[in-house]
Scaffold this active site. Sequence first.
Site, PDB file in Angstrom:
ATOM      1  N   CYS A 111       0.810  -1.230   0.000  1.00 20.99           N
ATOM      2  CA  CYS A 111       0.000   0.000   0.000  1.00 20.99           C
ATOM      3  C   CYS A 111       0.839   1.274   0.000  1.00 20.99           C
ATOM      4  O   CYS A 111       0.291   2.370  -0.134  1.00 20.99           O
ATOM      5  CB  CYS A 111      -0.949  -0.007   1.195  1.00 20.99           C
ATOM      6  SG  CYS A 111      -1.903  -1.522   1.297  1.00 20.99           S
ATOM      7  N   HIS A 247      -3.335   6.988   2.520  1.00 18.12           N
ATOM      8  CA  HIS A 247      -3.764   5.653   2.092  1.00 18.12           C
ATOM      9  C   HIS A 247      -5.113   5.320   2.737  1.00 18.12           C
ATOM     10  O   HIS A 247      -5.294   5.490   3.945  1.00 18.12           O
ATOM     11  CB  HIS A 247      -2.702   4.628   2.516  1.00 18.12           C
ATOM     12  CG  HIS A 247      -3.151   3.212   2.333  1.00 18.12           C
ATOM     13  ND1 HIS A 247      -3.749   2.769   1.171  1.00 18.12           N
ATOM     14  CD2 HIS A 247      -3.101   2.143   3.171  1.00 18.12           C
ATOM     15  CE1 HIS A 247      -4.048   1.491   1.304  1.00 18.12           C
ATOM     16  NE2 HIS A 247      -3.677   1.089   2.501  1.00 18.12           N
ATOM     17  N   ASN A 277     -10.316  -0.605   0.370  1.00 18.72           N
ATOM     18  CA  ASN A 277      -8.860  -0.452   0.333  1.00 18.72           C
ATOM     19  C   ASN A 277      -8.346  -1.056  -0.980  1.00 18.72           C
ATOM     20  O   ASN A 277      -8.317  -2.270  -1.133  1.00 18.72           O
ATOM     21  CB  ASN A 277      -8.264  -1.171   1.547  1.00 18.72           C
ATOM     22  CG  ASN A 277      -6.749  -1.118   1.580  1.00 18.72           C
ATOM     23  OD1 ASN A 277      -6.106  -0.694   0.624  1.00 18.72           O
ATOM     24  ND2 ASN A 277      -6.179  -1.559   2.690  1.00 18.72           N
TER      25      ASN A 277
HETATM   26  N1  ACO Z   1     -17.909  -9.055  10.311  1.00 16.86           N
HETATM   27  C1  ACO Z   1     -18.296  -9.365  11.558  1.00 16.86           C
HETATM   28  N2  ACO Z   1     -17.433  -9.705  12.531  1.00 16.86           N
HETATM   29  C2  ACO Z   1     -16.123  -9.731  12.202  1.00 16.86           C
HETATM   30  C3  ACO Z   1     -15.656  -9.424  10.914  1.00 16.86           C
HETATM   31  C4  ACO Z   1     -16.620  -9.084   9.947  1.00 16.86           C
HETATM   32  N3  ACO Z   1     -16.272  -8.764   8.684  1.00 16.86           N
HETATM   33  N4  ACO Z   1     -14.314  -9.517  10.904  1.00 16.86           N
HETATM   34  C5  ACO Z   1     -13.933  -9.875  12.140  1.00 16.86           C
HETATM   35  N5  ACO Z   1     -15.036 -10.011  12.927  1.00 16.86           N
HETATM   36  C6  ACO Z   1     -15.102 -10.389  14.314  1.00 16.86           C
HETATM   37  C7  ACO Z   1     -13.903 -11.185  14.770  1.00 16.86           C
HETATM   38  O1  ACO Z   1     -14.076 -12.544  14.473  1.00 16.86           O
HETATM   39  C8  ACO Z   1     -13.920 -10.914  16.256  1.00 16.86           C
HETATM   40  O2  ACO Z   1     -14.875 -11.736  16.861  1.00 16.86           O
HETATM   41  P1  ACO Z   1     -14.575 -12.421  18.274  1.00 16.86           P
HETATM   42  O3  ACO Z   1     -14.404 -11.270  19.213  1.00 16.86           O
HETATM   43  O4  ACO Z   1     -15.794 -13.237  18.492  1.00 16.86           O
HETATM   44  O5  ACO Z   1     -13.326 -13.211  18.070  1.00 16.86           O
HETATM   45  C9  ACO Z   1     -14.421  -9.482  16.360  1.00 16.86           C
HETATM   46  O6  ACO Z   1     -15.075  -9.202  15.114  1.00 16.86           O
HETATM   47  C10 ACO Z   1     -13.330  -8.481  16.567  1.00 16.86           C
HETATM   48  O7  ACO Z   1     -12.290  -8.763  15.637  1.00 16.86           O
HETATM   49  P2  ACO Z   1     -11.032  -7.892  15.548  1.00 16.86           P
HETATM   50  O8  ACO Z   1     -10.123  -8.401  14.469  1.00 16.86           O
HETATM   51  O9  ACO Z   1     -10.466  -7.703  16.915  1.00 16.86           O
HETATM   52  O10 ACO Z   1     -11.693  -6.537  15.070  1.00 16.86           O
HETATM   53  P3  ACO Z   1     -11.081  -5.103  15.089  1.00 16.86           P
HETATM   54  O11 ACO Z   1     -11.873  -4.243  15.967  1.00 16.86           O
HETATM   55  O12 ACO Z   1      -9.601  -5.123  15.263  1.00 16.86           O
HETATM   56  O13 ACO Z   1     -11.384  -4.643  13.612  1.00 16.86           O
HETATM   57  C11 ACO Z   1     -10.181  -4.363  11.572  1.00 16.86           C
HETATM   58  C12 ACO Z   1     -10.809  -5.332  12.521  1.00 16.86           C
HETATM   59  C13 ACO Z   1     -11.271  -3.469  10.970  1.00 16.86           C
HETATM   60  C14 ACO Z   1      -9.495  -5.110  10.437  1.00 16.86           C
HETATM   61  C15 ACO Z   1      -9.178  -3.513  12.358  1.00 16.86           C
HETATM   62  O14 ACO Z   1      -8.279  -4.319  13.051  1.00 16.86           O
HETATM   63  C16 ACO Z   1      -8.416  -2.586  11.514  1.00 16.86           C
HETATM   64  O15 ACO Z   1      -8.952  -1.597  11.069  1.00 16.86           O
HETATM   65  N6  ACO Z   1      -7.123  -2.849  11.303  1.00 16.86           N
HETATM   66  C17 ACO Z   1      -6.302  -2.064  10.449  1.00 16.86           C
HETATM   67  C18 ACO Z   1      -5.868  -2.892   9.369  1.00 16.86           C
HETATM   68  C19 ACO Z   1      -6.349  -2.446   8.051  1.00 16.86           C
HETATM   69  O16 ACO Z   1      -7.082  -1.516   7.856  1.00 16.86           O
HETATM   70  N7  ACO Z   1      -5.875  -3.185   7.101  1.00 16.86           N
HETATM   71  C20 ACO Z   1      -6.179  -2.929   5.783  1.00 16.86           C
HETATM   72  C21 ACO Z   1      -5.220  -3.657   4.918  1.00 16.86           C
HETATM   73  S1  ACO Z   1      -3.630  -3.356   5.287  1.00 16.86           S
HETATM   74  C22 ACO Z   1      -3.175  -1.984   4.648  1.00 16.86           C
HETATM   75  O17 ACO Z   1      -3.794  -1.389   3.826  1.00 16.86           O
HETATM   76  C23 ACO Z   1      -1.896  -1.485   5.069  1.00 16.86           C
END
Ligand code: ACO
Length: 320
Positions: A111, A247, A277
């Site tokens: 990215c 980004h 993304n």
């Molecule tokens: N729908 C419903 N529930 C979901 C989903 C979904 N799509 N995805 C995960 N969950 C659940 C998980 O299973 C978990 O359930 P559990 O508590 O029963 O185990 C719960 O939601 C929380 O999961 P987390 O992974 O802890 O969720 P988080 O609050 O961290 O959000 C996210 C996830 C949005 C990916 C966040 O971590 C984030 O924004 N990270 C940044 C990474 C990013 O944006 N990456 C993009 C690509 S990388 C890049 O561009 C550089």
Amino acid sequence: MTGRIIGTGSYVPERIVTNEDLAKLVETSDEWIVTRTGIHERRIAVEEGTSAMASRAAERALENAGIKAEELDIILMATSSPDHCFPNGACEVQAAIGAVNAVAYDISAACSGFEFALSTVQAFIRAGIYKTALIIGADCLSKLTDWSDRGTCVLFGDGAGAAVIRAEKTGVIHSVMGSDGVKGPVLSCVARSEGNFLNERKPELGYIYMDGQEVFKFAVKKVPECIRQVLEESKTDIEEVKYFVLHQANYRICEAVAKRLKQPLDKVPMNIGSYGNTSGATVPILLDELNRQGRLQRGDKLVLAGFGGGLTWGAALVEW
Ligand code: ACO
């Protein structure tokens, strides 16, 4: 001389995939996706590949710049999802647009790729080696996505963005890049080349793996850091910056960066709601939108910043 952006272009596939569509595929909901990421829908390529999208964006950037493909000295395509191992995607774009006088190769920095490409052509221009460059950020992550993994499949979209850069007196003021290979495993995708006749392993199909929380922590720390660095090293006051073109990984990351920089959110334009993304393509697609909406005036200062797999990050301070 420095590199100045004289034209932009972008392309996204026609097919819109909404959060409701994904809720039929995996256990998720529009509410979960919107509140955690800001994404409402994304574009997914059906038949097109990365190079086809990149070529369309490139043609639009050339048209916007008012130059012919033959004038290009170099094409750099930032992608982590090329259609082929070789020929590289930039050579495929070269062939598609008829840039017969350019050297063409890819940059792989996920990215952050567009910022890495910008820094690289800037170095060539400053050194007097090349005068006119085309840089592209293009990714088709839908083909590297495990569509049964709700943790990743809701995040990504496909698309391409491009910019024509020419040697002029003003333009890129300063740029910085960084990498931390030790943290690489938090965001990865296995290459399809694990096997040979000695180890008897079959080539594996690679899918994106992401430790979301680690990526989140990395982004909200590194992005403000590298933006401050590029401003400090160029002795530029942050208040002079009109837009921070970041980004588009996650609405909450953009919000956190604005907060850490003590800048109002209206200086951080976002389009993640419509495209998700698109990896290396997010910054040039957003830049092209701002350009075509007439929101950029000559002399405006912009910061472009990316972060992603590697881990990598980069920022550039640009005078429009
Ligand atoms: N729908 C419903 N529930 C979901 C989903 C979904 N799509 N995805 C995960 N969950 C659940 C998980 O299973 C978990 O359930 P559990 O508590 O029963 O185990 C719960 O939601 C929380 O999961 P987390 O992974 O802890 O969720 P988080 O609050 O961290 O959000 C996210 C996830 C949005 C990916 C966040 O971590 C984030 O924004 N990270 C940044 C990474 C990013 O944006 N990456 C993009 C690509 S990388 C890049 O561009 C550089």
